[in-house]
Design an enzyme around this catalytic site. Structure first.
Site, mmCIF file in Angstrom:
data_model
loop_
_atom_site.group_PDB
_atom_site.id
_atom_site.type_symbol
_atom_site.label_atom_id
_atom_site.label_comp_id
_atom_site.label_asym_id
_atom_site.label_seq_id
_atom_site.Cartn_x
_atom_site.Cartn_y
_atom_site.Cartn_z
ATOM 1 N N GLY A 30 -0.589 -22.672 27.425
ATOM 2 C CA GLY A 30 -1.353 -21.428 27.392
ATOM 3 C C GLY A 30 -1.686 -20.956 28.795
ATOM 4 N N VAL A 37 -1.416 -23.451 31.832
ATOM 5 C CA VAL A 37 -1.579 -24.862 31.471
ATOM 6 C C VAL A 37 -0.307 -25.372 30.807
ATOM 7 C CG1 VAL A 37 -2.949 -26.541 30.179
ATOM 8 C CG2 VAL A 37 -4.060 -24.537 31.193
ATOM 9 N N ASP A 146 -21.564 -22.912 29.371
ATOM 10 C CA ASP A 146 -20.518 -22.148 28.694
ATOM 11 C C ASP A 146 -20.066 -22.886 27.439
ATOM 12 O OD1 ASP A 146 -18.828 -20.018 28.253
ATOM 13 O OD2 ASP A 146 -17.235 -20.775 29.546
#
Length: 396
Positions: A30, A37, A146
């Site tokens: 991705g 990646v 996050d």
């Protein structure tokens, strides 16, 4: 592991660099705003890893000079069964390569999108593992900032692995004794997962902010949808102040689980600490091993300095007379600008009909949960309308 076909000049460059350090390039996984990646095979350990390749020419100078070094510094010092392990980083003239533990089970978000809400047993297992990992992170004086379903990955045994430490930082000024907390003024994260004090642009306790995000995750695990609709910031804030809503559709959720959700999604004055979460009746049967450092962390969740800000938020508690729309399970990390709440906004249009989450086609998603195309594009358009940063990346 067989080598995947090399289909681009960039892949050839990456493959050559990895070969020099003992890695064999595998399949593409991705991409995000700055990174691509791949899976790779580390010959020395005879194991597969994830390789995050950041392109310097696409990243901003502040990201390269400040946020990336901090992410690497913090991540490589964290070792826990419920965290993605950091292995190595390699820097070249044009790229930074980060080798990470591979999570073959994918994202928890994808499980919810495909199968819908989890049963109480699965949700309990995953939430307990999330609590174990976050208790460890907080015990080191570190905050994540996050947390979301896209950043919770699964190993081959469906165990939780917390990932993506791009917003993490050391927030305890006295890490050894964990007595003092440095309030955060970086209003970052995903709208649907951040607490109301972040949306208001008020200096906030980041440890309590992580707890709120954990409450959003637990609600979503059990219901299959996010607790608050983030398509309109003003409505989002009002819904947060009211708290999560359980309906007759949620009759299968135990009263203890609902109480824990309400405690984690409470105002910053009354929000649970991790110590309280581990002592909660719903959690007690789930806890495999109680972290020994919990009691030493109580000072991290003190919040008398935030009482005034919560009272200011409460002034709009009863002003929402509208109806709630089902929140779509899409979130993207961005900088939260308080000015977006103060500026006039047009009345929201009626929500379109949305099929059940498990019936929707999966989005094209990059590693770490940053979407490409689809709804992400409409989110960027809304961000430009609110005066937000176009790329939604982190700033401080």
């Amino acid at each position: 592991m067989a080598r995947a076909p090399v289909r681009s000049s960039q892949a050839k460059v990456v493959s050559n660099i990895l070969e020099k350090h003992g890695y064999q390039l595998g399949q593409y996984l991705g991409k995000g705003a700055y990174a691509i990646v791949w899976e790779a095979y580390f010959k020395k350990w005879r194991t597969n890893v994830a390789v995050k390749v950041l392109m310097k020419d696409k990243a901003e100078a502040e990201f390269l000079s400040k946020f990336l070094p901090r992410e690497i510094q913090v991540w490589k010092g964290l070792k826990h069964p419920n965290l993605i392990n950091f292995y190595q980083s390699i820097e070249t003239t044009n790229r930074v390569y980060i080798m990470l533990e591979l999570a073959p089970g994918g994202e928890v978000m994808d499980k919810i999108r495909m199968k819908g809400a989890c049963d109480e047993r699965t949700a309990g297992k995953w939430f307990e593992q999330l609590c174990q990992g976050m208790a460890y992170i907080h015990s080191k004086g570190v905050v994540h900032r996050d947390l979301k379903l896209e950043n919770l990955l699964l190993d081959q045994h469906d165990n939780i692995k917390i990932s993506d430490f791009g917003f993490c930082k050391f927030a305890a000024t006295d890490v050894k004794n964990l007595k003092q907390v440095q309030l955060s003024e970086t209003y970052c994260g995903s709208y649907a997962y951040v607490p109301p004090e972040v949306l208001q642009g008020i200096p906030y306790n980041p440890f309590l902010s992580d707890v709120w995000s954990m409450g959003v995750i637990l609600f979503t695990l059990r219901t299959g949808k996010l607790p608050f609709d983030d398509s309109n910031l003003r409505r989002l804030l009002k819904q947060m102040i009211k708290g999560p809503i359980f309906t007759q559709k949620h009759a299968s959720i135990s009263l203890e689980c609902k109480d824990l959700v309400r405690g984690t999604l409470a105002s910053d004055v009354h929000r649970y600490s991790l110590h309280t979460i581990f002592d909660h009746p719903w959690m007690l049967p789930l806890v495999r091993e109680r972290p020994p450092y919990l009691r030493d962390m109580d000072a991290l969740y003190l919040r008398p300095h935030l009482r005034r800000s919560t009272q200011r938020l409460m002034t709009i508690r009863h002003t929402d007379g509208g109806t709630r729309s089902t929140a779509n399970l899409v979130s993207s990390t961005r900088l939260v600008h308080p000015e977006a709440l103060r500026s006039p906004s047009p009345p929201p249009s009626p929500p379109a009909h949305r099929p059940p989450l498990h019936a929707r086609p999966p989005l094209q998603r990059s590693w770490g949960g940053r979407e490409e195309g689809g709804r992400a594009e409409s989110e960027r358009e809304r961000e430009r309308g609110r005066g937000l940063a176009k790329d939604g990346r982190r700033r401080e």
